[in-house]
Scaffold this active site. Structure first.
Site, mmCIF file in Angstrom:
data_model
loop_
_atom_site.group_PDB
_atom_site.id
_atom_site.type_symbol
_atom_site.label_atom_id
_atom_site.label_comp_id
_atom_site.label_asym_id
_atom_site.label_seq_id
_atom_site.Cartn_x
_atom_site.Cartn_y
_atom_site.Cartn_z
ATOM 1 N N HIS A 51 6.664 0.889 2.632
ATOM 2 C CA HIS A 51 6.499 -0.346 3.624
ATOM 3 C C HIS A 51 7.239 0.277 4.971
ATOM 4 O O HIS A 51 6.580 0.289 6.151
ATOM 5 C CB HIS A 51 7.256 -1.376 3.099
ATOM 6 C CG HIS A 51 7.302 -2.522 4.014
ATOM 7 N ND1 HIS A 51 6.699 -3.605 4.154
ATOM 8 C CD2 HIS A 51 7.915 -2.654 5.119
ATOM 9 C CE1 HIS A 51 6.892 -4.545 5.005
ATOM 10 N NE2 HIS A 51 7.783 -4.025 5.553
ATOM 11 N N GLU A 52 8.245 0.683 4.796
ATOM 12 C CA GLU A 52 9.046 1.314 5.935
ATOM 13 C C GLU A 52 8.415 2.388 6.508
ATOM 14 O O GLU A 52 8.749 2.621 7.899
ATOM 15 C CB GLU A 52 10.612 1.453 5.359
ATOM 16 C CG GLU A 52 11.308 0.413 4.897
ATOM 17 C CD GLU A 52 11.271 -0.893 5.772
ATOM 18 O OE1 GLU A 52 11.258 -0.885 6.922
ATOM 19 O OE2 GLU A 52 11.396 -1.989 5.196
ATOM 20 N N HIS A 93 5.916 1.339 8.895
ATOM 21 C CA HIS A 93 6.677 0.864 10.205
ATOM 22 C C HIS A 93 6.935 2.228 11.023
ATOM 23 O O HIS A 93 6.615 2.245 12.359
ATOM 24 C CB HIS A 93 8.057 0.231 9.926
ATOM 25 C CG HIS A 93 7.845 -1.283 9.629
ATOM 26 N ND1 HIS A 93 7.405 -2.237 10.518
ATOM 27 C CD2 HIS A 93 8.480 -2.069 8.480
ATOM 28 C CE1 HIS A 93 7.531 -3.469 9.973
ATOM 29 N NE2 HIS A 93 7.986 -3.418 8.930
ATOM 30 N N GLU A 135 4.853 -5.351 11.572
ATOM 31 C CA GLU A 135 4.433 -5.897 10.085
ATOM 32 C C GLU A 135 3.277 -5.488 9.649
ATOM 33 O O GLU A 135 3.108 -5.123 8.403
ATOM 34 C CB GLU A 135 4.817 -7.197 9.935
ATOM 35 C CG GLU A 135 5.202 -7.703 8.474
ATOM 36 C CD GLU A 135 6.614 -6.854 8.036
ATOM 37 O OE1 GLU A 135 7.370 -6.258 8.932
ATOM 38 O OE2 GLU A 135 6.765 -6.781 6.803
#
Ligand code: ZN
Length: 509
Positions: A262-263, A266, A301
């Protein structure tokens, strides 16, 4: 003064904000407890310095000069966009009275402890007075900022410009129509096996595997690093130093890996911004005062959710990497095949805690918050009645009874204690955008599917860099979506993705 002067002065604003980001990265990863009080003062000083420089006479003179210099350029040229964005940001900040901002900051630091105490004791009445003040301050801010239809529009502007209370209501209604039948059907279906996710997985091995996979999808560690935290986050100090964190639970395998994917999503957004935009307003959010290249919180996101859910939780990903994860945890996953693993990391079950919710039920947690926040701000819901409204809405959407007002209920999130109202919508907008972008990428560039099947993530990453990341903040979220997918925000690809995926996993008719 000239356009070059504007770039020079906004570069200094970017430096202040990046210096603040370094301090906040340190506070969340390395800093001993004792540093907290002075650190929050240091961060506040830098934020005020950035705001004051943005609204300074020097900036305004540079802006006037720049406006003359770019007069002949097309409206969507980077130069014209920079001039427009600086003007818009100054206008935004000057509408908010300094005294109001000061009250919000003061209350924020006091309210945090009150909230933590209330949450621990699961007693909403302890936090209610502080929350009432926060709602009042936010309502005042909304009126200062200005809005056409609903005060919540003004509060969302800082995080997700262009989003309105009315637009959100339409979007949420459509999502509920599509998702509630799925949630209900799954609650009656047979659950996939998942016992093997709860074994004892050494922390070092988890961090090693998380980093390997983040690098594998394309996170550049020559311009980044991975550390451990309680709440995973990504932070960039220009595109050349973009750091991520994840959290490790020894007896629950998915957290560290999916947190890192997820990160990393980003991070790849920030790492992919056009180098020419470094230190400029096209890599600085001058409204929210964060030094980021992403165009909105929701757009940001979208990139994390895309890599986490559409890639990391896909069948192809586990067909390719089941061997890798067995090597990472010798002997611990020998009795599991790739299909079982794929199903286990996609289990869906209505639950109480937002940050632990699965892909299908997550958005209901967002809807509850956005709807109740908007009602508090427009005065149609009294703060005292919030827990009851919260519990009723959770029951309505997810069919479960909230057991308490603390960690499993209305007090679970930190956001309101710091006065942040209007930020939750970006998670759901990110989910919708992720599906819309992924659907377009795989449909218009057929090689992307084939490459994902052979664990080659470069074609998808390149498509996302070309269509999203490289533009930084040059285009608005909807302009970006229109250029990439031919239309503005559209929930249909997301609903189609969820329906196909969960009907298959749970063998729904
Ligand atoms: Zn995120």
């Amino acid at each position: 003064m000239s356009y070059d002067d504007l770039i020079e002065v906004t570069g200094r604003v970017n430096d202040f904000l990046n210096a603040g980001s370094v301090l906040s990265w340190d506070a969340r990863t390395m800093m001993p407890k004792g540093g907290a009080e002075s650190r929050s003062k240091q961060l506040a000083t830098l934020a005020v310095a950035a705001r004051n420089l943005l609204c300074s006479d020097e900036m305004k003179r540079a802006l006037d000069g720049a406006a003359r210099d770019v007069a002949g350029k097309s409206d969507d040229s980077p130069e014209a966009r920079i001039v427009a964005q600086v003007r818009e940001a100054i206008d935004y900040h000057e509408r908010i009275p300094a005294a109001l901002l000061h009250r919000k900051t003061e209350l924020g630091s006091a309210a945090h402890e009150v909230w933590a105490d209330a949450r621990e004791k699961a007693d909403f009445s302890i936090f209610a007075p502080a929350l009432t003040d926060m709602v009042d301050i936010n309502r005042e801010m909304a009126h200062a900022i200005g809005f056409e239809a609903h005060p919540y529009d003004a509060l969302m502007y800082r995080f997700e410009p262009g989003t309105t209370h009315e637009g959100l209501a339409t979007l949420f209604a459509r999502l509920r129509d599509g998702m509630i039948p799925l949630v209900r059907a799954i609650s009656e279906a047979e659950k996939p096996r998942s016992d093997f996710l709860f074994r004892d997985f050494p922390e070092d091995a988890q961090m090693g595997f998380a980093l390997d996979m983040a690098k594998r999808i394309g996170y550049d560690t020559d311009r980044g690093r991975l550390d451990t935290t309680v709440h995973p986050f990504e932070v960039s100090f220009t595109r050349n130093d973009v750091r991520i964190t994840t959290r490790v639970s020894r007896d629950y395998l998915p957290m560290s890996l999916f947190g890192a994917l997820h990160e990393a999503g980003h991070a790849m957004y920030e790492q992919g911004v056009d180098p020419a935009y470094t230190r400029t307003p096209l890599a600085t959010d001058l409204v929210s005062l964060y030094a980021v290249g992403g165009v909105s919180f929701g757009a940001h996101e979208s990139q994390s959710r895309l890599w986490e859910n559409h890639v990391g939780r896909s069948r192809a990903f586990w067909a390719n990497h089941m061997g890798d994860i067995r090597v990472a945890y010798p002997g611990l996953l020998d009795d599991v095949d790739e299909e079982e693993f794929y199903r286990a990391v996609n289990r869906s079950e209505p639950s109480f805690i937002r940050v632990e919710a699965d892909e299908l039920t997550y958005d209901f947690h967002i809807m509850v918050r956005c709807e109740l926040e908007a009602k508090m701000v427009d005065g149609s819901l009294e703060v005292a009645d919030l827990p009851e409204a919260w519990n009723a809405t959770i029951k309505d959407y997810l069919g479960i009874d909230v057991p308490n007002d603390g960690k499993q209920g209305v007090l679970q999130d930190v956001h309101w204690s710091s006065g942040q109202i209007g930020t939750f919508c970006n998670y759901t907008i990110g989910n919708i955008m992720a599906a819309q972008l992924f659907e377009t990428a795989t449909r218009t560039t057929p090689d992307i599917h084939a490459s994902l099947d052979r664990a080659d993530y470069a074609p998808l990453r390149n498509w996302l860099t070309d269509n999203v990341a490289q533009h930084g903040r040059r285009f608005s979220r909807d302009e970006l979506l229109e250029k990439a997918t031919g239309r503005t925000l559209d929930p249909e690809p997301y609903l189609a993705h969820l329906t196909t995926k969960y009907s298959d996993i749970y063998a729904l008719a």
